[in-house]
Design a protein around this motif. Structure first.
Motif, PDB file in Angstrom:
ATOM      1  N   TRP A 779      19.600  33.100 -17.989  1.00 45.00           N
ATOM      2  CA  TRP A 779      18.280  32.485 -18.185  1.00 45.00           C
ATOM      3  C   TRP A 779      18.312  31.438 -19.291  1.00 45.00           C
ATOM      4  CZ3 TRP A 779      14.537  31.944 -21.915  1.00 45.00           C
ATOM      5  CH2 TRP A 779      13.271  31.538 -21.463  1.00 45.00           C
ATOM      6  N   SER A 782      20.314  28.454 -18.413  1.00 44.34           N
ATOM      7  CA  SER A 782      19.661  27.557 -17.468  1.00 44.34           C
ATOM      8  C   SER A 782      18.617  26.697 -18.190  1.00 44.34           C
ATOM      9  CB  SER A 782      19.035  28.330 -16.322  1.00 44.34           C
ATOM     10  OG  SER A 782      17.776  28.803 -16.692  1.00 44.34           O
ATOM     11  N   HIS A 783      17.957  27.341 -19.169  1.00 45.71           N
ATOM     12  CA  HIS A 783      16.984  26.561 -19.930  1.00 45.71           C
ATOM     13  C   HIS A 783      17.660  25.523 -20.808  1.00 45.71           C
ATOM     14  CE1 HIS A 783      13.920  29.242 -18.570  1.00 45.71           C
ATOM     15  NE2 HIS A 783      12.990  28.478 -19.177  1.00 45.71           N
ATOM     16  N   ARG A 786      19.237  22.898 -18.747  1.00 45.38           N
ATOM     17  CA  ARG A 786      18.294  22.052 -18.054  1.00 45.38           C
ATOM     18  C   ARG A 786      17.553  21.084 -18.985  1.00 45.38           C
ATOM     19  NH1 ARG A 786      13.877  21.279 -15.267  1.00 45.38           N
ATOM     20  NH2 ARG A 786      14.259  20.346 -13.235  1.00 45.38           N
ATOM     21  N   ALA A 787      17.441  21.495 -20.260  1.00 47.76           N
ATOM     22  CA  ALA A 787      16.684  20.660 -21.193  1.00 47.76           C
ATOM     23  C   ALA A 787      17.264  19.234 -21.289  1.00 47.76           C
ATOM     24  CB  ALA A 787      16.627  21.339 -22.569  1.00 47.76           C
ATOM     25  N   ALA A 790      16.922  17.473 -17.866  1.00 50.45           N
ATOM     26  CA  ALA A 790      15.553  17.047 -17.578  1.00 50.45           C
ATOM     27  C   ALA A 790      15.231  15.767 -18.354  1.00 50.45           C
ATOM     28  CB  ALA A 790      14.580  18.179 -17.949  1.00 50.45           C
ATOM     29  N   ARG A 791      15.709  15.784 -19.587  1.00 55.98           N
ATOM     30  CA  ARG A 791      15.470  14.618 -20.430  1.00 55.98           C
ATOM     31  C   ARG A 791      16.081  13.365 -19.786  1.00 55.98           C
ATOM     32  NH1 ARG A 791      18.412  15.459 -25.328  1.00 55.98           N
ATOM     33  NH2 ARG A 791      17.647  17.567 -25.565  1.00 55.98           N
ATOM     34  N   MET A 793      16.873  12.815 -16.712  1.00 58.75           N
ATOM     35  CA  MET A 793      16.148  12.439 -15.506  1.00 58.75           C
ATOM     36  C   MET A 793      14.863  11.693 -15.869  1.00 58.75           C
ATOM     37  SD  MET A 793      16.743  16.021 -13.541  1.00 58.75           S
ATOM     38  CE  MET A 793      15.663  15.817 -12.147  1.00 58.75           C
ATOM     39  N   GLY A 794      14.183  12.222 -16.915  1.00 61.22           N
ATOM     40  CA  GLY A 794      12.931  11.610 -17.358  1.00 61.22           C
ATOM     41  C   GLY A 794      13.172  10.160 -17.807  1.00 61.22           C
ATOM     42  N   PHE A 795      14.260   9.962 -18.600  1.00 56.69           N
ATOM     43  CA  PHE A 795      14.517   8.612 -19.115  1.00 56.69           C
ATOM     44  C   PHE A 795      14.920   7.659 -18.001  1.00 56.69           C
ATOM     45  CE2 PHE A 795      15.023  10.661 -23.370  1.00 56.69           C
ATOM     46  CZ  PHE A 795      14.021   9.944 -23.992  1.00 56.69           C
ATOM     47  N   PHE A 815      19.298   7.256 -25.565  1.00 61.32           N
ATOM     48  CA  PHE A 815      18.772   8.640 -25.354  1.00 61.32           C
ATOM     49  C   PHE A 815      19.482   9.323 -24.206  1.00 61.32           C
ATOM     50  CE2 PHE A 815      14.498   7.233 -27.318  1.00 61.32           C
ATOM     51  CZ  PHE A 815      14.870   7.716 -28.558  1.00 61.32           C
ATOM     52  N   ALA A 818      22.940  10.316 -25.329  1.00 64.42           N
ATOM     53  CA  ALA A 818      22.870  11.480 -26.232  1.00 64.42           C
ATOM     54  C   ALA A 818      22.655  12.762 -25.437  1.00 64.42           C
ATOM     55  CB  ALA A 818      21.743  11.281 -27.249  1.00 64.42           C
ATOM     56  N   SER A 819      21.758  12.657 -24.437  1.00 65.42           N
ATOM     57  CA  SER A 819      21.465  13.850 -23.615  1.00 65.42           C
ATOM     58  C   SER A 819      22.678  14.274 -22.823  1.00 65.42           C
ATOM     59  CB  SER A 819      20.299  13.543 -22.656  1.00 65.42           C
ATOM     60  OG  SER A 819      19.153  13.260 -23.401  1.00 65.42           O
ATOM     61  N   GLU A 822      25.083  16.045 -25.041  1.00 68.91           N
ATOM     62  CA  GLU A 822      24.546  17.390 -25.326  1.00 68.91           C
ATOM     63  C   GLU A 822      24.846  18.330 -24.156  1.00 68.91           C
ATOM     64  OE1 GLU A 822      20.242  19.327 -26.137  1.00 68.91           O
ATOM     65  OE2 GLU A 822      20.475  17.261 -26.821  1.00 68.91           O
TER      66      GLU A 822
ATOM     67  N   MET B  13      13.313  13.400 -28.452  1.00 72.29           N
ATOM     68  CA  MET B  13      13.518  12.521 -27.306  1.00 72.29           C
ATOM     69  C   MET B  13      12.474  12.789 -26.229  1.00 72.29           C
ATOM     70  SD  MET B  13      17.594  12.137 -26.904  1.00 72.29           S
ATOM     71  CE  MET B  13      18.254  13.615 -27.561  1.00 72.29           C
ATOM     72  N   LEU B  17       9.668  10.274 -24.799  1.00 76.16           N
ATOM     73  CA  LEU B  17       9.516  10.076 -23.359  1.00 76.16           C
ATOM     74  C   LEU B  17       8.069  10.324 -22.927  1.00 76.16           C
ATOM     75  CD1 LEU B  17      10.883   9.705 -20.528  1.00 76.16           C
ATOM     76  CD2 LEU B  17      11.223  12.178 -20.531  1.00 76.16           C
ATOM     77  N   SER B  90      11.082  23.364 -19.156  1.00 79.56           N
ATOM     78  CA  SER B  90      12.242  22.818 -18.449  1.00 79.56           C
ATOM     79  C   SER B  90      12.579  23.636 -17.212  1.00 79.56           C
ATOM     80  CB  SER B  90      13.447  22.720 -19.374  1.00 79.56           C
ATOM     81  OG  SER B  90      13.648  23.943 -20.018  1.00 79.56           O
ATOM     82  N   PRO B 113      11.618  17.047 -15.786  1.00 77.69           N
ATOM     83  CA  PRO B 113      10.984  15.951 -16.552  1.00 77.69           C
ATOM     84  C   PRO B 113       9.653  15.526 -15.940  1.00 77.69           C
ATOM     85  CG  PRO B 113      12.631  15.089 -15.075  1.00 77.69           C
ATOM     86  CD  PRO B 113      12.625  16.564 -14.873  1.00 77.69           C
TER      87      PRO B 113
END
Lengths: 849, 143
Positions: A779, A782-783, A786-787, A790-791, A793-795, A815, A818-819, A822, B13, B17, B90, B113
């Motif tokens: 769990w 995955s979090h 995924r963080a 997700a970041r 994907m968002g950017f 960004f 960096a993601s 990470e 970040m 966003l 997330s 996201p």
């Protein structure tokens, strides 16, 4: 109304008649009128016409309504009588009504006549019905009265206070009082003072609604005698009446007493007779047994088994007893007396004489009656007498021998007087000669005897012959004759000298002996019992036939001896046998028992029980050593099989790797524990012996255990469940318990198989913990993973939305990079961590502990 | 009365966003941002006015005071009824959804996201619309 109404009209005025008829027609019914005007006409019409109704005018020239009404009252009072008349004045009208006429209708009110007639007719009908009912009632009352008076039982009704309301005539015969003397008096006053209280109680119950049946009390008759009564009664609350029937119970009581007396007499006979008495039913079950019978049989009540103890009858007599029982049972009224032996407690056998009498069909008895008598004394006397006789005969026979001599060439004979005594004859009657001798020999034996003599004549050898004499006076005699030849120098026979001895008595004994030996043999064979005897004084050894059979030895070949016997002993028992023999021969003692094994010539091993006795001589040395030997192989084998199976189960119990124990179902005390239990729980066998199931449990588990243990009652109850147990070291263990019931020496016990599942439980727990941890890792990862993803994907999405210069300026790409770094670091970390969780789950659990 | 948009997330970040997205989508020109629940709570306590309304985009996993602790703390404050909360996480767990039902303020869950489209959809949530209709002072965002 079908036939129409018959109206008797007492009227003169034609107008009035017409007027009336008009009204009647208007009433709508059919009618016939019969007109009369004089007393005579009226009277005869009343009788012949039987009118339904009478209509009368008040006054006629020669007659009047009151007169007519009076007449009517006498002849036919039930006919409605209506006066229809001109105004007669109030006084007369009142008078008429007072007399009882049905109605008065003034002419000016003539319209009333129709309803009046209708009412009158209706009333007449109901009056008639009432009368009929009344008559019926009267008739039934009369019948009841008759029943009451004719009944031999006293029939009566009582009120609440027990006062007689009605009473049948039987009271005169039963109580000596006529009904009319008693009506109104209290029944309770007649009751015998001793029965008054119970009668009062019964009466009270009765008033509560309990019907009385077969209630017994006594009343005092007019003559002062007490009379027993049996009552039936019912309280009818609605009427306030108690319906009773009392029967004179004197005859019943007398009969019952008679039965009781005769039974008492019979019982006293049974109790006090010198003979024992037993009553058997057709199935052979004891119905009744007198104390004397028990005394004679020497049995206690509980030992009788409620039947004829044929198992105690001497085996030789059993046939006779059973045959007789069957014969007597089959034939009504048959009777038979037999003598037989019955085993007594400690005095061997008793002689019992029993007379069986079939009285099964005798209603008063309904049993086979057995009369017992102990005739042991008589029998012993008889036997003693017989023995004396035998001894006497023997004594006589001892002196009974005579001599004979025969010259050989001429066969001339001489007989001594003793010989004549045996022959029961005299020299005068029977001169001494071979011919006469021959005539005395029993014809059956004659050829044999002659043959022997001829042989002797040829061989000239000494010899003997036994045969029977048929003497005239002495009857059949068993004799033995022995002879010797007297020879000359050349060996030629000169004469024969003989001795003849009467051995009749001895012979009979021999036969008896043979018979008894045969019996003994039979008995030995049946019980596989052999007997033996070592006669030290004479140096002889005897083995019975059965002994040979047990050893598998051939009597024709094997010579009985201790040594011979020793060869049959099983090698493993040989040392024991020899030392035992040594001991007995040097220190003789009685009643020695031992068991040994023998090996038959065919190799079969048999188990033998021996029992022996010794007889010492006057110097205290062993003279005779004798005893029996019983083949108990079958019993022994069965015993061994049992022992083996017991041992097998004991081993199963003892050597089972799973802890097992047996506890007392009542006290919960440990009765037995196996090695595994001792190992597992840390208590010694001795410690367990003083413990109960409670001692191997934490306090918190005791109620649960007791609830289970005490709820298991039935023999078939088994139980399976999980408990927590406490070892001696104080370790709490999870245990899977299986329990089943068994009986140990009559006590209810339960066998427990206790499987320690602590490890299993721990194992499970460890796996569960591990699973939880893995889940948690998954769990979190995955979090965490995924963080940054997700970041990114968002950017990336944002890149599309904003103009390039703005994206440059805002460092979106930086960004994203960096993601991505990470994310990379995280994935590396996951791989490392997963490598760490390769441990065996159990090891982990152990290390945790 | 005004509806103020508050972004709460410990990831700078992400915060950047989301701020961009709020602007681009027209959800909020200048959303207020906080890195944890505690500072958000402090802000609300200090600045809440009787007629204020707030839309909070709340991250769950945060140091100091996580999303759940924040919701718990909010319950008995005077601005409890002034909040509408959108959980932003997330990875959406069924257990989280279950837990969220305990809090009347939570309107919906959104998975990271976020993008411009999801932010626009927020504006059309019925709960939000209801508040906006009562809210005369709410300034319709201009794109």
């Amino acid at each position: 109304m079908e036939k129409g109404i018959k109206i008797l009209l007492l009227e003169q005025d034609p107008d009035d008649i017409e007027l009336l008829e008009v009204h009647l027609k208007q009433g709508g019914w059919q009618f016939h009128t019969h007109l009369v005007q004089t007393r005579g006409e009226f009277e005869s019409a009343l009788a012949s016409l039987r009118p339904d109704i009478i209509l009368a005018t008040y006054s006629l020239p020669s007659f009047s309504a009151p007169e007519a009404f009076r007449l009517c009252q006498q002849i036919a009072p039930e006919i409605p009588f209506i006066v229809v008349s001109e105004s007669i004045g109030e006084e007369k009208a009142v008078e008429l009504i007072r007399m009882g006429v049905t109605d008065y209708i003034p002419r000016n009110n003539i319209a009333q006549v129709v309803p009046s007639i209708r009412r009158a007719l209706h009333e007449a009908v109901s009056r008639r019905q009432k009368r009929i009912t009344k008559i019926k009632l009267k008739r039934s009352e009369e019948q009841l009265r008759k029943i009451m008076d004719l009944s031999l039982d006293v029939i009566c009704t009582l009120d609440q206070e027990s006062r007689f309301i009605t009473l049948g005539a039987a009271s005169k015969s039963v109580w000596g009082y006529a009904p009319e003397e008693l009506i109104g008096t209290r029944s309770l006053d007649l009751v015998h003072p001793e029965d008054r209280e119970k009668t009062r109680q019964a009466m009270a119950d009765l008033l509560q609604g309990t019907d009385l049946t077969d209630f017994e009390n006594r009343h005092i008759r007019a003559d002062g005698r007490a009379v027993p009564l049996i009552w039936s009664a019912h309280w009818e609350a609605g009427e306030g009446l108690c319906y009773c029937i009392a029967r004179d119970a004197t005859p019943i009581k007398q009969a019952a007493e008679k039965v009781l007396r005769s039974e008492k007499r019979f019982r006293s006979l049974l109790q006090h007779s010198n003979d024992g008495l037993t009553l058997l039913d057709a199935g052979g079950q004891v119905i009744e047994r007198s104390p004397t019978a028990l005394k004679i049989l020497g049995l206690r009540e509980e030992e009788t088994w409620g039947r004829f103890r044929t198992d105690l009858v001497h085996p030789e007599d059993l046939g006779l007893v059973l045959r007789t029982c069957t014969r007597v049972r089959k034939k009504p009224l048959a009777s038979c007396t037999i003598e037989y032996r019955m085993r007594a407690k400690d005095t061997g056998y008793k002689w019992i004489e029993t007379t069986l009498h079939n009285l099964l069909e005798e209603p008063a008895v309904g049993a086979i009656v057995l009369n017992f008598r102990d005739i042991t004394r008589k029998k012993l006397d008889e036997i003693a007498l017989r023995e004396n006789e035998v001894r006497l005969r023997q004594a006589q026979a001892i002196g009974h021998f005579g001599f004979w001599e025969m010259n050989l060439p001429d066969k001339q004979q001489t007989w001594t007087p003793e010989l004549y005594q045996i022959y029961q004859s005299s020299p005068e009657e029977t001169p001494a000669s071979f011919e006469n001798f021959k005539s005395l020999i029993h014809p059956d034996d004659l050829p044999g005897v002659l043959k022997r003599f001829e042989e002797a004549e040829t061989s000239l050898e000494n010899g003997f012959v036994s045969f029977r004499l048929q003497t005239e006076r002495g009857g059949l005699r068993h004799v033995v004759s022995e002879w010797q030849f007297e020879k000359d120098e050349q060996g030629r026979p000169l004469r024969v000298i003989g001795i003849l001895q009467d051995v009749t008595a001895r012979r009979l004994d021999q036969i008896a002996l043979l018979q008894s030996e045969a019996r003994l043999k039979e008995a030995q064979a049946i019980g596989h019992i052999g007997s033996w005897e070592l006669n030290v004084t004479e140096g002889t050894v005897f083995w019975s036939e059965e002994l040979f059979r047990i050893l598998g030895a051939n009597p024709a070949v094997v010579q009985p001896s201790i040594e011979a016997f020793t060869t049959y002993i099983h090698p493993e028992d040989l040392a024991f046998f020899q030392s035992t023999m040594q001991q007995i021969l040097h220190e003789p003692k009685n009643e020695d028992y031992f068991s040994i094994r023998i090996v038959r010539p065919d190799g079969e091993t048999r188990y033998i029980n021996t029992s022996s006795q010794v007889e010492l001589d006057s110097q205290g040395r062993l003279a005779r050593y004798f005893g029996t030997l019983q083949d108990v192989t079958e019993v022994k084998l069965a015993e061994m099989a049992l022992e083996q199976s017991e041992q097998k189960y004991r081993n199963l119990f003892n050597f089972s790797p799973t802890p097992m124990w047996v506890y007392d179902a009542q006290t919960l005390a440990f009765l037995d524990v196996n090695q595994a239990a001792i190992r597992h729980y840390g208590y010694s066998k001795e410690e367990f012996a003083s413990m109960t199931l409670r001692d191997i449990r934490p306090k918190s588990e005791i109620p649960k255990m007791e609830q289970v243990a005490f709820s298991l009652k039935g023999a078939t109850d088994t139980f399976h469940g999980t408990f927590q147990h406490l070892t001696k070291a104080g370790e709490l263990i999870e245990v899977d318990i299986q329990s089943s019931s068994l009986l140990i020496e009559g006590r209810k016990a339960r066998l427990i198989i206790a499987n320690d599942i602590s490890e299993r439980v721990r194992y499970l727990q460890a796996i569960q913990t591990q699973n939880a941890r893995l889940k948690e890792i998954a769990w979190t990862q995955s979090h965490v993973v995924r963080a940054p993803l997700a970041r990114m994907m968002g950017f990336i999405d944002l890149l599309r939305q904003v103009p390039p210069e703005q994206s440059q300026e805002s460092n979106i790409l930086g960004f994203i990079q960096a993601s991505a770094r990470e994310l990379d670091a995280i994935i590396r970390d996951i791989v490392k961590k997963t490598e760490q969780i390769k441990d065996h789950p159990n090891q982990e659990a152990q290390s945790e502990k | 009365m005004s509806l103020q948009v508050i972004l709460v997330d410990d990831d700078d970040m992400v915060m950047y966003l989301h701020k961009m997205l709020a602007r681009l989508s027209g959800l909020a020109a200048n959303p207020v941002c906080f890195g944890d629940g505690k500072s958000t709570l402090a802000y609300l306590t200090a600045h809440h006015q009787a007629d204020s309304q707030y839309l909070v985009l709340l991250d769950i996993n945060m140091p100091e005071m996580n999303g759940w602790d924040f919701l718990q703390a909010v319950q008995h404050t005077r601005f409890a009824d002034a909040l509408l909360v959108i959980m932003v996480t997330s990875s959406i767990d069924e257990a989280d959804r279950e837990k969220a039902r305990e809090f009347r303020q939570v309107v919906t869950f959104l998975e990271k996201p976020l993008n411009v489209e999801t932010c626009r959809q927020i504006l059309h949530l019925p709960e939000l619309k209801a508040r906006m209709e009562n809210n005369t002072n709410f300034q319709s965002p201009s794109l």
